[in-house]
Motif scaffolding. Structure first.
Motif, mmCIF file in Angstrom:
data_model
loop_
_atom_site.group_PDB
_atom_site.id
_atom_site.type_symbol
_atom_site.label_atom_id
_atom_site.label_comp_id
_atom_site.label_asym_id
_atom_site.label_seq_id
_atom_site.Cartn_x
_atom_site.Cartn_y
_atom_site.Cartn_z
ATOM 1 N N THR A 1 23.736 -41.901 -27.096
ATOM 2 C CA THR A 1 25.136 -42.034 -27.515
ATOM 3 C C THR A 1 25.930 -42.845 -26.514
ATOM 4 O O THR A 1 25.593 -42.915 -25.323
ATOM 5 C CB THR A 1 25.775 -40.639 -27.704
ATOM 6 N N ASN A 2 26.973 -43.494 -26.989
ATOM 7 C CA ASN A 2 28.005 -44.090 -26.148
ATOM 8 C C ASN A 2 29.040 -43.008 -25.880
ATOM 9 O O ASN A 2 29.311 -42.181 -26.758
ATOM 10 C CB ASN A 2 28.663 -45.273 -26.857
ATOM 11 N N VAL A 3 29.643 -43.012 -24.695
ATOM 12 C CA VAL A 3 30.591 -41.949 -24.348
ATOM 13 C C VAL A 3 31.950 -42.557 -24.023
ATOM 14 O O VAL A 3 32.062 -43.412 -23.140
ATOM 15 C CB VAL A 3 30.088 -41.108 -23.159
ATOM 16 N N GLU A 4 32.979 -42.099 -24.750
ATOM 17 C CA GLU A 4 34.358 -42.554 -24.539
ATOM 18 C C GLU A 4 35.184 -41.451 -23.885
ATOM 19 O O GLU A 4 35.160 -40.306 -24.356
ATOM 20 C CB GLU A 4 35.008 -42.957 -25.871
ATOM 21 N N PHE A 5 35.917 -41.805 -22.837
ATOM 22 C CA PHE A 5 36.862 -40.899 -22.192
ATOM 23 C C PHE A 5 38.259 -41.410 -22.527
ATOM 24 O O PHE A 5 38.585 -42.577 -22.265
ATOM 25 C CB PHE A 5 36.631 -40.875 -20.680
ATOM 26 N N VAL A 6 39.076 -40.547 -23.143
ATOM 27 C CA VAL A 6 40.315 -40.985 -23.780
ATOM 28 C C VAL A 6 41.488 -40.138 -23.314
ATOM 29 O O VAL A 6 41.385 -38.905 -23.233
ATOM 30 C CB VAL A 6 40.189 -40.888 -25.315
ATOM 31 N N VAL A 7 42.615 -40.800 -23.023
ATOM 32 C CA VAL A 7 43.861 -40.103 -22.694
ATOM 33 C C VAL A 7 44.901 -40.450 -23.756
ATOM 34 O O VAL A 7 45.260 -41.630 -23.917
ATOM 35 C CB VAL A 7 44.392 -40.504 -21.306
ATOM 36 N N PRO A 8 45.390 -39.482 -24.518
ATOM 37 C CA PRO A 8 46.447 -39.752 -25.503
ATOM 38 C C PRO A 8 47.751 -40.139 -24.805
ATOM 39 O O PRO A 8 48.056 -39.656 -23.706
ATOM 40 C CB PRO A 8 46.597 -38.418 -26.244
ATOM 41 N N ALA A 9 48.510 -41.035 -25.433
ATOM 42 C CA ALA A 9 49.808 -41.425 -24.893
ATOM 43 C C ALA A 9 50.784 -40.261 -25.015
ATOM 44 O O ALA A 9 50.575 -39.320 -25.779
ATOM 45 C CB ALA A 9 50.342 -42.648 -25.628
ATOM 46 N N GLU A 10 51.861 -40.346 -24.250
ATOM 47 C CA GLU A 10 52.925 -39.345 -24.320
ATOM 48 C C GLU A 10 54.254 -40.061 -24.536
ATOM 49 O O GLU A 10 54.744 -40.738 -23.633
ATOM 50 C CB GLU A 10 52.963 -38.528 -23.031
ATOM 51 N N PRO A 11 54.859 -40.025 -25.747
ATOM 52 C CA PRO A 11 54.369 -39.307 -26.920
ATOM 53 C C PRO A 11 53.166 -40.018 -27.551
ATOM 54 O O PRO A 11 52.981 -41.222 -27.362
ATOM 55 C CB PRO A 11 55.566 -39.322 -27.865
ATOM 56 N N LEU A 12 52.382 -39.259 -28.307
ATOM 57 C CA LEU A 12 51.188 -39.809 -28.930
ATOM 58 C C LEU A 12 51.516 -40.882 -29.956
ATOM 59 O O LEU A 12 50.797 -41.874 -30.074
ATOM 60 C CB LEU A 12 50.392 -38.667 -29.599
ATOM 61 N N VAL A 13 52.612 -40.693 -30.688
ATOM 62 C CA VAL A 13 52.973 -41.604 -31.784
ATOM 63 C C VAL A 13 54.341 -42.197 -31.511
ATOM 64 O O VAL A 13 55.293 -41.489 -31.184
ATOM 65 C CB VAL A 13 52.970 -40.859 -33.139
ATOM 66 N N HIS A 14 54.442 -43.513 -31.652
ATOM 67 C CA HIS A 14 55.725 -44.207 -31.506
ATOM 68 C C HIS A 14 55.860 -45.201 -32.650
ATOM 69 O O HIS A 14 54.989 -46.048 -32.862
ATOM 70 C CB HIS A 14 55.785 -44.942 -30.163
ATOM 71 N N ASP A 15 56.951 -45.085 -33.412
ATOM 72 C CA ASP A 15 57.191 -45.953 -34.571
ATOM 73 C C ASP A 15 56.008 -45.947 -35.535
ATOM 74 O O ASP A 15 55.635 -46.986 -36.105
ATOM 75 C CB ASP A 15 57.498 -47.385 -34.126
ATOM 76 N N GLY A 16 55.415 -44.765 -35.724
ATOM 77 C CA GLY A 16 54.350 -44.619 -36.696
ATOM 78 C C GLY A 16 52.983 -45.091 -36.242
ATOM 79 O O GLY A 16 52.038 -45.100 -37.037
ATOM 80 N N VAL A 17 52.864 -45.477 -34.975
ATOM 81 C CA VAL A 17 51.591 -45.974 -34.448
ATOM 82 C C VAL A 17 51.126 -45.068 -33.318
ATOM 83 O O VAL A 17 51.873 -44.810 -32.374
ATOM 84 C CB VAL A 17 51.719 -47.430 -33.936
ATOM 85 N N GLY A 18 49.892 -44.558 -33.401
ATOM 86 C CA GLY A 18 49.329 -43.759 -32.333
ATOM 87 C C GLY A 18 48.791 -44.643 -31.226
ATOM 88 O O GLY A 18 48.428 -45.800 -31.450
ATOM 89 N N SER A 19 48.733 -44.103 -30.016
ATOM 90 C CA SER A 19 48.304 -44.902 -28.876
ATOM 91 C C SER A 19 47.471 -44.059 -27.923
ATOM 92 O O SER A 19 47.833 -42.923 -27.604
ATOM 93 C CB SER A 19 49.520 -45.483 -28.141
ATOM 94 N N VAL A 20 46.350 -44.620 -27.469
ATOM 95 C CA VAL A 20 45.480 -43.949 -26.502
ATOM 96 C C VAL A 20 44.970 -44.980 -25.507
ATOM 97 O O VAL A 20 44.976 -46.191 -25.765
ATOM 98 C CB VAL A 20 44.283 -43.256 -27.185
ATOM 99 N N THR A 21 44.537 -44.477 -24.343
ATOM 100 C CA THR A 21 43.886 -45.306 -23.330
ATOM 101 C C THR A 21 42.453 -44.826 -23.165
ATOM 102 O O THR A 21 42.203 -43.617 -23.124
ATOM 103 C CB THR A 21 44.634 -45.215 -21.988
ATOM 104 N N MET A 22 41.510 -45.763 -23.048
ATOM 105 C CA MET A 22 40.099 -45.409 -23.118
ATOM 106 C C MET A 22 39.270 -46.156 -22.084
ATOM 107 O O MET A 22 39.522 -47.325 -21.775
ATOM 108 C CB MET A 22 39.575 -45.759 -24.522
ATOM 109 N N ARG A 23 38.264 -45.461 -21.540
ATOM 110 C CA ARG A 23 37.157 -46.088 -20.823
ATOM 111 C C ARG A 23 35.866 -45.664 -21.510
ATOM 112 O O ARG A 23 35.813 -44.603 -22.138
ATOM 113 C CB ARG A 23 37.122 -45.668 -19.354
ATOM 114 N N VAL A 24 34.809 -46.495 -21.367
ATOM 115 C CA VAL A 24 33.585 -46.213 -22.118
ATOM 116 C C VAL A 24 32.354 -46.527 -21.278
ATOM 117 O O VAL A 24 32.323 -47.501 -20.526
ATOM 118 C CB VAL A 24 33.566 -47.025 -23.436
#
Length: 314
Positions: A219-242
């Motif tokens: 498997t590939n492994v993704e480590f993800v941090v959700p943005a705060e707030p998670l959703v802005h103007d109807g768009v979700g945002s996260v930061t990822m390393r893999v």
């Protein structure tokens, strides 16, 4: 006496002398690309690994051969249902192993076909591409490309639906194993949510994380941090390393970005948006969920593709 890895790499490169290639990337996920319109050039795992070696080769996260689908058994099978999938993305990871699919790679692949004059794809036009993960439809959107990555699914559906987690992941820099969710995008991914960007930065991905249970083909492994707030103007945002299977840490992973959005959206619940921005070390890609054929939910990946150099192997 057995040959050293450097001798093996040097021998593999010499055998490929005169090879024409290009180097391209999608948000830092980089590839060596070779056009093979006559289907006469193939690469074994040693040759692919030698080309992708960052010290003694050209250097890349993977090798992509652009070959007409009719020259490969997998391609001919896809042509039975999708006659328009004339080109096949024959993809190997940096260690030479075959891979089903690469979301950044398929965008760069189509851009490479354009720059080589092998296809004519106007702005807004679409193209069906054969991969070992099935047929992928790519749409040109100006200087970027959007890919219908097909339907997603949980790798361990019973555990995921019941508990929202199905495995544990241990990685250097994390004090204890973390719960995770495994998602298939045609290739396997395991997604771990972290609380802080500092925790993400402190996770060391020089070695492969340990996943329990691990999917059948790794498997590939993704480590993800959700943005705060998670959703802005109807768009979700996260930061990822893999950490990519067969490669190591990469600056971006298209299928991984899709899997990360699947997992975070699943955890966020019914009110989570269908449009996401995934920030990776190499840039930003877009992920969108939409209703596909047969009632299956599909995932679209969008982002740039760049060819940075072309040359001939000496």
């Amino acid at each position: 006496m057995n040959a050293t890895p450097a001798e093996t790499s040097g021998s593999a490169l010499r055998a490929m002398g005169g090879l024409r290639f290009s180097k391209g990337h999608g948000t830092g996920n980089d590839f060596v690309l070779v056009a093979d319109p006559e289907g006469t050039r193939s690469f074994d795992e040693h040759q692919a690994a030698a080309l992708c070696d960052r010290h003694q080769g050209i250097g890349a996260d993977g090798l992509i051969r652009a070959v007409p689908s009719r020259f490969l058994p997998e391609g001919r099978e896809l042509l039975l249902d999708t006659p328009g999938a004339e080109w096949f993305m024959d993809y190997r990871n940096a260690d030479g192993s075959l891979s089903e699919m690469c979301g950044n790679g398929v965008r760069v692949f189509v851009h490479f076909l354009r720059t080589e004059g092998l296809i004519d794809l106007p702005d807004g036009g679409s193209l069906a591409i054969g991969t070992r993960g099935g047929v992928k439809t790519v749409v040109r959107t100006g200087n970027d490309y959007a890919v219908d990555m097909g339907p997603w699914e949980f790798i361990f559906p019973g555990e995921a639906s019941a508990k929202a987690m199905d495995s544990l992941v241990a990685a250097d820099g994390l004090e204890v194993p973390r719960p995770a969710l495994s998602v298939s995008m045609g290739n396997p991914h395991t997604v771990v949510a972290l609380a802080e960007l500092s925790e993400l930065a402190g996770t060391r991905l020089f070695t492969a994380p340990k996943v329990d249970p691990v999917p059948a083909n790794g498997t590939n492994v993704e480590f993800v941090v959700p943005a705060e707030p998670l959703v802005h103007d109807g768009v979700g945002s996260v930061t990822m390393r893999v950490h990519e299977r067969g490669v190591g840490e990469t600056q971006s992973c298209g299928t991984g970005a899709c899997a990360a959005a699947v997992a975070i959206r699943h955890w966020a619940g019914a009110e989570a948006p269908d449009v996401w921005r995934v920030h990776v070390p190499g840039g930003v890609v877009g992920v969108k969920f939409f209703a596909g054929p047969g009632g299956h939910e599909h995932v679209e990946l969008s982002g740039p593709a760049v060819i940075v150099a072309s040359g001939t192997l000496s």
